[in-house]
Design a protein around this motif. Structure first.
Motif, short mmCIF file in Angstrom:
data_model
loop_
_atom_site.label_atom_id
_atom_site.label_comp_id
_atom_site.label_asym_id
_atom_site.label_seq_id
_atom_site.Cartn_x
_atom_site.Cartn_y
_atom_site.Cartn_z
N ILE A 36 10.69 5.64 -40.28
CA ILE A 36 10.44 4.49 -41.64
C ILE A 36 12.04 3.69 -42.50
CG2 ILE A 36 9.03 3.91 -43.85
CD1 ILE A 36 6.52 5.18 -41.67
N LEU A 37 12.40 5.40 -42.92
CA LEU A 37 13.19 6.21 -44.49
C LEU A 37 14.64 4.74 -43.04
CD1 LEU A 37 13.61 8.73 -45.00
CD2 LEU A 37 12.70 7.07 -46.25
N ASP A 38 14.69 4.42 -42.10
CA ASP A 38 15.97 3.72 -41.56
C ASP A 38 15.58 1.94 -41.25
OD1 ASP A 38 17.39 6.05 -40.27
OD2 ASP A 38 16.61 6.00 -38.73
N LYS A 39 14.30 1.74 -41.85
CA LYS A 39 14.20 0.90 -41.44
C LYS A 39 14.08 -0.04 -42.54
CE LYS A 39 10.18 0.89 -37.95
NZ LYS A 39 9.19 0.74 -37.47
N GLY A 40 14.77 0.76 -44.07
CA GLY A 40 15.03 0.79 -45.17
C GLY A 40 13.22 0.36 -46.25
#
Length: 118
Positions: A36-40
């Motif tokens: 999720i964090l990698d998708k911003g």
């Protein structure tokens, strides 16, 4: 045991805890958070507790590490349970995160699912 349940998607992680959580259970969550964090995006976590008795010591330590490492990465956390101590845990965690944190009883799980999606 920690199960990933059907609500998961987008920036929502949905889990159902039963029995006693171990380190291996908590390690299932970390890759989901990073995806999720990698998708911003910020993380929304639906955490349902049914027949949940807590954590063993390594499981508690792993949960604490994840929560402190990602304290600013959560947008919303909803805990759904049926015991007073589970509501107390929810209240205890509020000062440690910027996320909106709510507790619902098990009979209100559909309301909790709607809230985490909004």
């Amino acid at each position: 045991m920690l199960q990933i349940i059907e609500l998961t998607g987008g920036n929502i992680i949905a889990t159902k805890a039963s029995g006693k959580l171990k380190k291996e259970d908590m390690e299932k969550i970390h890759p989901l958070i990073h995806a999720i964090l990698d998708k911003g995006m910020k993380v929304r976590w639906y955490f349902e507790m049914e027949d949940f008795t807590g954590w063993d010591l390594p499981g508690f330590w792993e949960d604490l590490k994840i929560d402190t490492t990602h304290a600013q990465d959560y947008e919303k956390i909803v805990m759904v349970g049926g015991k007073k101590w589970q509501d107390w845990i929810t209240q205890f965690m509020k000062p440690f995160t910027n996320a909106e944190v709510k507790y619902y009883d098990l009979e209100d799980r559909e309301t909790a699912k709607k809230w985490i999606k909004k």
